[in-house]
Design a protein around this motif. Structure first.
Motif, PDB file in Angstrom:
ATOM      1  N   GLN A  72     -10.720   0.368  -8.208  1.00 44.52           N
ATOM      2  CA  GLN A  72      -9.325   0.779  -8.300  1.00 44.52           C
ATOM      3  C   GLN A  72      -8.332  -0.424  -7.650  1.00 44.52           C
ATOM      4  O   GLN A  72      -7.269  -0.671  -8.136  1.00 44.52           O
ATOM      5  CB  GLN A  72      -8.743   2.102  -7.177  1.00 44.52           C
ATOM      6  N   PHE A  73      -9.106  -0.987  -6.621  1.00 41.23           N
ATOM      7  CA  PHE A  73      -8.063  -2.250  -5.887  1.00 41.23           C
ATOM      8  C   PHE A  73      -7.918  -3.360  -7.015  1.00 41.23           C
ATOM      9  O   PHE A  73      -6.682  -3.755  -6.978  1.00 41.23           O
ATOM     10  CB  PHE A  73      -8.805  -2.837  -4.794  1.00 41.23           C
ATOM     11  N   GLU A  74      -8.690  -3.841  -7.678  1.00 37.99           N
ATOM     12  CA  GLU A  74      -8.778  -4.785  -8.658  1.00 37.99           C
ATOM     13  C   GLU A  74      -7.854  -4.186 -10.072  1.00 37.99           C
ATOM     14  O   GLU A  74      -7.082  -5.235 -10.502  1.00 37.99           O
ATOM     15  CB  GLU A  74     -10.139  -5.006  -9.264  1.00 37.99           C
ATOM     16  N   SER A  75      -7.738  -2.977 -10.195  1.00 40.97           N
ATOM     17  CA  SER A  75      -7.043  -2.598 -11.591  1.00 40.97           C
ATOM     18  C   SER A  75      -5.574  -2.595 -11.018  1.00 40.97           C
ATOM     19  O   SER A  75      -4.738  -2.904 -11.739  1.00 40.97           O
ATOM     20  CB  SER A  75      -7.232  -1.047 -11.932  1.00 40.97           C
ATOM     21  N   LEU A  76      -5.357  -2.079  -9.769  1.00 39.25           N
ATOM     22  CA  LEU A  76      -4.130  -2.305  -9.210  1.00 39.25           C
ATOM     23  C   LEU A  76      -3.329  -3.841  -8.953  1.00 39.25           C
ATOM     24  O   LEU A  76      -2.212  -3.865  -9.200  1.00 39.25           O
ATOM     25  CB  LEU A  76      -3.795  -1.514  -7.932  1.00 39.25           C
ATOM     26  N   TYR A 115       3.143   0.780  -8.240  1.00 32.81           N
ATOM     27  CA  TYR A 115       1.927   1.356  -7.917  1.00 32.81           C
ATOM     28  C   TYR A 115       1.497   1.086  -6.546  1.00 32.81           C
ATOM     29  O   TYR A 115       1.892   0.246  -5.744  1.00 32.81           O
ATOM     30  CB  TYR A 115       1.024   0.600  -9.044  1.00 32.81           C
ATOM     31  N   THR A 116       0.623   2.037  -5.904  1.00 34.63           N
ATOM     32  CA  THR A 116      -0.086   1.853  -4.681  1.00 34.63           C
ATOM     33  C   THR A 116      -1.492   2.138  -4.671  1.00 34.63           C
ATOM     34  O   THR A 116      -1.966   3.128  -5.333  1.00 34.63           O
ATOM     35  CB  THR A 116       0.807   2.868  -3.691  1.00 34.63           C
ATOM     36  N   PHE A 117      -2.139   1.523  -3.735  1.00 30.56           N
ATOM     37  CA  PHE A 117      -3.493   1.685  -3.597  1.00 30.56           C
ATOM     38  C   PHE A 117      -3.921   2.813  -2.889  1.00 30.56           C
ATOM     39  O   PHE A 117      -3.516   3.260  -1.637  1.00 30.56           O
ATOM     40  CB  PHE A 117      -4.047   0.359  -2.822  1.00 30.56           C
ATOM     41  N   ASP A 118      -4.670   3.619  -3.429  1.00 32.71           N
ATOM     42  CA  ASP A 118      -4.937   5.022  -2.666  1.00 32.71           C
ATOM     43  C   ASP A 118      -6.621   5.344  -2.639  1.00 32.71           C
ATOM     44  O   ASP A 118      -6.974   6.094  -3.210  1.00 32.71           O
ATOM     45  CB  ASP A 118      -4.281   6.159  -3.268  1.00 32.71           C
ATOM     46  N   PRO A 119      -7.058   4.298  -1.751  1.00 31.64           N
ATOM     47  CA  PRO A 119      -8.413   4.435  -1.714  1.00 31.64           C
ATOM     48  C   PRO A 119      -9.126   5.551  -0.978  1.00 31.64           C
ATOM     49  O   PRO A 119      -8.276   6.350   0.016  1.00 31.64           O
ATOM     50  CB  PRO A 119      -8.874   3.188  -0.683  1.00 31.64           C
ATOM     51  N   ARG A 163       7.483   0.956  -2.632  1.00 33.03           N
ATOM     52  CA  ARG A 163       7.503   2.401  -3.149  1.00 33.03           C
ATOM     53  C   ARG A 163       8.959   3.094  -2.718  1.00 33.03           C
ATOM     54  O   ARG A 163       9.779   3.626  -3.480  1.00 33.03           O
ATOM     55  CB  ARG A 163       6.461   3.333  -2.620  1.00 33.03           C
ATOM     56  N   GLU A 164       9.293   2.785  -1.414  1.00 32.99           N
ATOM     57  CA  GLU A 164      10.513   3.140  -0.809  1.00 32.99           C
ATOM     58  C   GLU A 164      11.832   2.515  -1.373  1.00 32.99           C
ATOM     59  O   GLU A 164      12.720   3.090  -1.869  1.00 32.99           O
ATOM     60  CB  GLU A 164      10.660   2.955   0.746  1.00 32.99           C
ATOM     61  N   PHE A 165      11.632   1.202  -1.741  1.00 36.26           N
ATOM     62  CA  PHE A 165      12.432   0.441  -2.481  1.00 36.26           C
ATOM     63  C   PHE A 165      12.876   0.840  -3.748  1.00 36.26           C
ATOM     64  O   PHE A 165      13.962   0.891  -4.273  1.00 36.26           O
ATOM     65  CB  PHE A 165      12.138  -1.130  -2.395  1.00 36.26           C
ATOM     66  N   THR A 166      11.821   1.166  -4.470  1.00 36.43           N
ATOM     67  CA  THR A 166      11.883   1.627  -5.802  1.00 36.43           C
ATOM     68  C   THR A 166      12.631   3.047  -5.811  1.00 36.43           C
ATOM     69  O   THR A 166      13.590   3.122  -6.717  1.00 36.43           O
ATOM     70  CB  THR A 166      10.509   1.845  -6.395  1.00 36.43           C
ATOM     71  N   THR A 167      12.134   3.939  -5.094  1.00 31.07           N
ATOM     72  CA  THR A 167      12.930   5.199  -4.829  1.00 31.07           C
ATOM     73  C   THR A 167      14.454   5.128  -4.306  1.00 31.07           C
ATOM     74  O   THR A 167      15.080   5.972  -4.732  1.00 31.07           O
ATOM     75  CB  THR A 167      12.034   6.205  -3.792  1.00 31.07           C
ATOM     76  N   ALA A 168      14.806   4.286  -3.375  1.00 26.50           N
ATOM     77  CA  ALA A 168      16.078   4.355  -2.684  1.00 26.50           C
ATOM     78  C   ALA A 168      17.030   3.411  -3.750  1.00 26.50           C
ATOM     79  O   ALA A 168      18.185   3.536  -3.668  1.00 26.50           O
ATOM     80  CB  ALA A 168      15.894   3.667  -1.545  1.00 26.50           C
TER      81      ALA A 168
END
Length: 250
Positions: A72-76, A115-119, A163-168
């Motif tokens: 997942q990390f490499e894909s992100l 996108y965010t890493f969610d291991p 994520r916060e910057f994108t949302t705000a």
């Protein structure tokens, strides 16, 4: 004289009986002690065998979990890199008067995604919360597992910021300036931006670029041994260590 000899004989016989009894008693005690020691040893062997079995089960679960986490990390990272390339393209090709609409549509989209890493680390939490972390005999592996959560928190700070910057900021700007028609954004609206709109748009992209660079390359720190590693490198090296040290249990 005869009486005296009889007394000596009786005394010797009595002493021989006592010696035989003492030897017999000591032998009995020795047998009991050997039995107890053997029972303790067998119990220790059984407990060790059970602990090894538990350790193998935990390590197998951790190996599977972190193999998925690494993928997942490499894909992100590939997606982050793609978004960064689009940010560079947008900044280099503004004010977009000589670019194709298709290119503008493509890079405008990729420069704004997040996108965010969610291991998963439920195996580590189970190990720590159950008090079974001492089952892990490999000291380096045990330390890596204990420190994983804190390391992850440090790494995710930049992704959380993005994520916060994108949302705000990014999403509100998009909703206001890229009007929706038939469920599809009008990416060509940027061609009609006035200077104030264009500046705001480019500032958003430039800020997004800086965050992506921090995510992809991190901040380099020096440890007590004089070695330098970024947060990204620490995450990668820790996942590699965990995967490598658990793979023998597959």
């Amino acid at each position: 004289m005869i009486s005296f000899l009889r007394k000596i004989r009786q005394k010797l016989l009595s002493e021989n009986r006592f010696t035989r009894y003492l030897i017999y008693a000591l032998g009995e005690i020795a047998l009991v002690m050997v039995g107890i020691l053997l029972a303790l040893q067998v119990n220790t062997w059984n407990e060790t065998r059970k602990d090894k079995k538990k350790e193998a089960a935990f390590l197998n679960q951790i190996h599977n979990e972190f193999t998925d986490n690494k993928a997942q990390f490499e894909s992100l990272r590939a997606l982050h890199s793609k978004s960064l390339e689009s940010c560079d393209w947008m900044l280099e090709n503004q004010p977009f008067t000589s670019v194709s609409i298709d290119s503008l549509r493509y890079h405008s989209l990729w420069s704004r995604v997040s996108y965010t890493f969610d291991p998963s680390y439920s195996s580590i939490e189970s190990l720590v919360n159950s008090g079974a972390i001492d089952l892990i005999q490999d000291v380096d592996l045990r330390n890596a597992l204990i420190g994983w959560k804190d390391l992850l928190v440090d790494y995710l700070e930049e992704e959380k910021e993005m994520r916060e910057f994108t949302t705000a900021h990014v999403i509100p700007f998009t909703l206001e300036n890229f009007k929706l028609y038939n469920e599809e954004e009008r990416f060509d609206a940027v061609l009609n931006f006035d200077q104030k709109q264009l500046n705001k748009y480019l500032n958003l992209i430039a800020r997004k670029k800086r965050i992506l660079q921090a995510i992809l390359y991190g901040f380099v720190e020096q440890d007590l041994g004089g070695n330098t590693q970024s947060e990204v490198q620490k995450v990668v090296s820790t996942m590699d260590l965990i995967i490598d040290r658990t793979k023998q249990n597959k």
